[in-house]
Write a protein that holds these residues in place. Structure first.
Motif, PDB file in Angstrom:
ATOM      1  N   ARG A   1      19.787   0.976   7.966  1.00 29.95           N
ATOM      2  CA  ARG A   1      19.106   1.482   6.770  1.00 29.95           C
ATOM      3  C   ARG A   1      17.600   1.555   6.985  1.00 29.95           C
ATOM      4  O   ARG A   1      16.945   2.489   6.551  1.00 29.95           O
ATOM      5  N   ALA A   2      17.057   0.542   7.637  1.00 24.87           N
ATOM      6  CA  ALA A   2      15.613   0.522   7.880  1.00 24.87           C
ATOM      7  C   ALA A   2      15.185   1.676   8.779  1.00 24.87           C
ATOM      8  O   ALA A   2      14.141   2.287   8.559  1.00 24.87           O
ATOM      9  N   LEU A   3      15.992   1.994   9.775  1.00 24.57           N
ATOM     10  CA  LEU A   3      15.621   3.047  10.730  1.00 24.57           C
ATOM     11  C   LEU A   3      16.121   4.431  10.324  1.00 24.57           C
ATOM     12  O   LEU A   3      15.790   5.419  10.983  1.00 24.57           O
ATOM     13  N   ALA A   4      16.879   4.526   9.242  1.00 23.08           N
ATOM     14  CA  ALA A   4      17.423   5.819   8.814  1.00 23.08           C
ATOM     15  C   ALA A   4      16.341   6.739   8.259  1.00 23.08           C
ATOM     16  O   ALA A   4      16.432   7.956   8.408  1.00 23.08           O
ATOM     17  N   ASP A   5      15.328   6.180   7.650  1.00 19.41           N
ATOM     18  CA  ASP A   5      14.256   6.983   7.069  1.00 19.41           C
ATOM     19  C   ASP A   5      13.342   7.483   8.194  1.00 19.41           C
ATOM     20  O   ASP A   5      12.815   6.693   8.969  1.00 19.41           O
ATOM     21  N   PRO A   6      13.136   8.807   8.303  1.00 17.87           N
ATOM     22  CA  PRO A   6      12.339   9.351   9.417  1.00 17.87           C
ATOM     23  C   PRO A   6      10.893   8.842   9.435  1.00 17.87           C
ATOM     24  O   PRO A   6      10.354   8.574  10.515  1.00 17.87           O
ATOM     25  N   THR A   7      10.275   8.694   8.274  1.00 18.62           N
ATOM     26  CA  THR A   7       8.898   8.206   8.239  1.00 18.62           C
ATOM     27  C   THR A   7       8.844   6.751   8.680  1.00 18.62           C
ATOM     28  O   THR A   7       7.985   6.359   9.472  1.00 18.62           O
ATOM     29  N   ARG A   8       9.774   5.955   8.200  1.00 13.27           N
ATOM     30  CA  ARG A   8       9.811   4.539   8.579  1.00 13.27           C
ATOM     31  C   ARG A   8      10.082   4.408  10.065  1.00 13.27           C
ATOM     32  O   ARG A   8       9.509   3.558  10.749  1.00 13.27           O
ATOM     33  N   ARG A   9      10.976   5.243  10.587  1.00 13.60           N
ATOM     34  CA  ARG A   9      11.278   5.215  12.020  1.00 13.60           C
ATOM     35  C   ARG A   9      10.027   5.570  12.823  1.00 13.60           C
ATOM     36  O   ARG A   9       9.738   4.954  13.852  1.00 13.60           O
ATOM     37  N   ALA A  10       9.247   6.536  12.339  1.00 20.73           N
ATOM     38  CA  ALA A  10       8.005   6.919  13.021  1.00 20.73           C
ATOM     39  C   ALA A  10       7.005   5.758  13.001  1.00 20.73           C
ATOM     40  O   ALA A  10       6.322   5.507  14.001  1.00 20.73           O
TER      41      ALA A  10
ATOM     42  N   GLU B   1       0.903  -2.669  21.475  1.00 17.05           N
ATOM     43  CA  GLU B   1       1.100  -4.111  21.605  1.00 17.05           C
ATOM     44  C   GLU B   1       1.023  -4.741  20.226  1.00 17.05           C
ATOM     45  O   GLU B   1       1.868  -5.542  19.849  1.00 17.05           O
ATOM     46  N   GLU B   2       0.000  -4.364  19.492  1.00 12.82           N
ATOM     47  CA  GLU B   2      -0.182  -4.766  18.097  1.00 12.82           C
ATOM     48  C   GLU B   2      -0.960  -3.660  17.419  1.00 12.82           C
ATOM     49  O   GLU B   2      -1.774  -3.003  18.050  1.00 12.82           O
ATOM     50  N   ILE B   3      -0.706  -3.473  16.129  1.00 10.99           N
ATOM     51  CA  ILE B   3      -1.405  -2.422  15.406  1.00 10.99           C
ATOM     52  C   ILE B   3      -1.605  -2.871  13.959  1.00 10.99           C
ATOM     53  O   ILE B   3      -0.738  -3.529  13.389  1.00 10.99           O
ATOM     54  N   SER B   4      -2.748  -2.518  13.402  1.00  9.16           N
ATOM     55  CA  SER B   4      -3.052  -2.913  12.024  1.00  9.16           C
ATOM     56  C   SER B   4      -2.532  -1.866  11.045  1.00  9.16           C
ATOM     57  O   SER B   4      -2.267  -0.717  11.418  1.00  9.16           O
ATOM     58  N   VAL B   5      -2.431  -2.269   9.795  1.00  5.98           N
ATOM     59  CA  VAL B   5      -2.022  -1.342   8.741  1.00  5.98           C
ATOM     60  C   VAL B   5      -3.032  -0.191   8.662  1.00  5.98           C
ATOM     61  O   VAL B   5      -2.652   0.972   8.511  1.00  5.98           O
ATOM     62  N   ALA B   6      -4.314  -0.525   8.808  1.00  8.05           N
ATOM     63  CA  ALA B   6      -5.353   0.510   8.757  1.00  8.05           C
ATOM     64  C   ALA B   6      -5.143   1.553   9.849  1.00  8.05           C
ATOM     65  O   ALA B   6      -5.251   2.755   9.600  1.00  8.05           O
ATOM     66  N   ASP B   7      -4.818   1.092  11.067  1.00  7.10           N
ATOM     67  CA  ASP B   7      -4.576   2.035  12.168  1.00  7.10           C
ATOM     68  C   ASP B   7      -3.317   2.863  11.932  1.00  7.10           C
ATOM     69  O   ASP B   7      -3.287   4.055  12.249  1.00  7.10           O
ATOM     70  N   LEU B   8      -2.289   2.253  11.379  1.00  3.17           N
ATOM     71  CA  LEU B   8      -1.067   2.998  11.057  1.00  3.17           C
ATOM     72  C   LEU B   8      -1.345   4.057  10.001  1.00  3.17           C
ATOM     73  O   LEU B   8      -0.835   5.174  10.081  1.00  3.17           O
ATOM     74  N   THR B   9      -2.141   3.716   9.015  1.00  2.00           N
ATOM     75  CA  THR B   9      -2.461   4.654   7.936  1.00  2.00           C
ATOM     76  C   THR B   9      -3.341   5.781   8.455  1.00  2.00           C
ATOM     77  O   THR B   9      -3.125   6.946   8.126  1.00  2.00           O
ATOM     78  N   ARG B  10      -4.324   5.433   9.263  1.00  2.00           N
ATOM     79  CA  ARG B  10      -5.275   6.411   9.795  1.00  2.00           C
ATOM     80  C   ARG B  10      -4.575   7.474  10.641  1.00  2.00           C
ATOM     81  O   ARG B  10      -4.977   8.633  10.638  1.00  2.00           O
ATOM     82  N   ALA B  11      -3.554   7.102  11.335  1.00  2.00           N
ATOM     83  CA  ALA B  11      -2.903   7.991  12.295  1.00  2.00           C
ATOM     84  C   ALA B  11      -1.979   9.020  11.656  1.00  2.00           C
ATOM     85  O   ALA B  11      -1.672  10.034  12.266  1.00  2.00           O
ATOM     86  N   GLY B  12      -1.522   8.780  10.436  1.00  2.00           N
ATOM     87  CA  GLY B  12      -0.531   9.682   9.869  1.00  2.00           C
ATOM     88  C   GLY B  12      -0.951  10.248   8.533  1.00  2.00           C
ATOM     89  O   GLY B  12      -2.078  10.085   8.077  1.00  2.00           O
ATOM     90  N   SER B  13      -0.022  10.938   7.920  1.00  2.00           N
ATOM     91  CA  SER B  13      -0.287  11.554   6.619  1.00  2.00           C
ATOM     92  C   SER B  13       0.349  10.742   5.498  1.00  2.00           C
ATOM     93  O   SER B  13       0.640  11.264   4.436  1.00  2.00           O
ATOM     94  N   VAL B  14       0.563   9.446   5.755  1.00  2.00           N
ATOM     95  CA  VAL B  14       1.207   8.569   4.793  1.00  2.00           C
ATOM     96  C   VAL B  14       0.141   7.641   4.213  1.00  2.00           C
ATOM     97  O   VAL B  14      -0.709   7.131   4.945  1.00  2.00           O
ATOM     98  N   SER B  15       0.212   7.415   2.912  1.00  2.00           N
ATOM     99  CA  SER B  15      -0.768   6.556   2.251  1.00  2.00           C
ATOM    100  C   SER B  15      -0.611   5.101   2.696  1.00  2.00           C
ATOM    101  O   SER B  15       0.448   4.705   3.201  1.00  2.00           O
TER     102      SER B  15
ATOM    103  N   SER C   1       2.663   0.276   3.758  1.00  2.00           N
ATOM    104  CA  SER C   1       2.959  -1.119   3.430  1.00  2.00           C
ATOM    105  C   SER C   1       4.412  -1.296   3.001  1.00  2.00           C
ATOM    106  O   SER C   1       5.055  -2.280   3.375  1.00  2.00           O
ATOM    107  N   GLN C   2       4.939  -0.355   2.223  1.00  2.00           N
ATOM    108  CA  GLN C   2       6.347  -0.433   1.796  1.00  2.00           C
ATOM    109  C   GLN C   2       7.279  -0.301   2.999  1.00  2.00           C
ATOM    110  O   GLN C   2       8.279  -1.014   3.104  1.00  2.00           O
ATOM    111  N   HIS C   3       6.957   0.617   3.896  1.00  2.00           N
ATOM    112  CA  HIS C   3       7.773   0.786   5.104  1.00  2.00           C
ATOM    113  C   HIS C   3       7.717  -0.482   5.960  1.00  2.00           C
ATOM    114  O   HIS C   3       8.734  -0.924   6.503  1.00  2.00           O
TER     115      HIS C   3
END
Length: 111
Positions: free
Chosen positions: A14-23, A32-46, A51-53
């Motif tokens: 279920r966790a990996l079924a969502d394409p955005t969550r899988r990305a 190796e490690e990544i911050s929420v800020a870096d994850l947000t900066r890289a994509g078109s997701v708020s 955070s929910q993903h």
């Protein structure tokens, strides 16, 4: 009557079924490690959606977090994929046997 907790493989699927969550998981896995800020900066997701993903991925055991000051860093937890790997191994045997039988049958039909 309380509902039974889902099987671990169901939670991972279920966790990996969502394409955005899988990305998001793949970005974490590739880092190796990544911050929420870096994850947000890289994509078109708020930030809220990221955070929910992350919450879902953490609940499934797929990621671990480390707080450092105001930042939270995420890394993939390989143990989280174990239920899925076990499930695939179980059914892999099933399909290998079926394909071997099919191969034998085809050889008998067309020598």
């Amino acid at each position: 009557m309380t509902e039974a907790a889902p099987h671990p493989v169901t939670t991972v699927m279920r966790a990996l079924a969502d394409p955005t969550r899988r990305a998001v998981f793949e970005r974490i896995f590739d880092s190796e490690e990544i911050s929420v800020a870096d994850l947000t900066r890289a994509g078109s997701v708020s930030q809220g959606a990221v955070s929910q993903h992350l919450k879902t991925l953490k609940t499934a055991g797929l990621v671990a977090e480390r707080a450092e000051g105001r930042n939270v860093y995420y890394r993939a937890d390989p143990k989280g994929l174990e239920p899925l790997v076990g499930w695939m191994d179980y059914y892999g045997v099933f399909w290998r046997d079926r394909f071997a039988n099919l191969r034998s049958l085809l050889k008998e039909m067309d020598p």
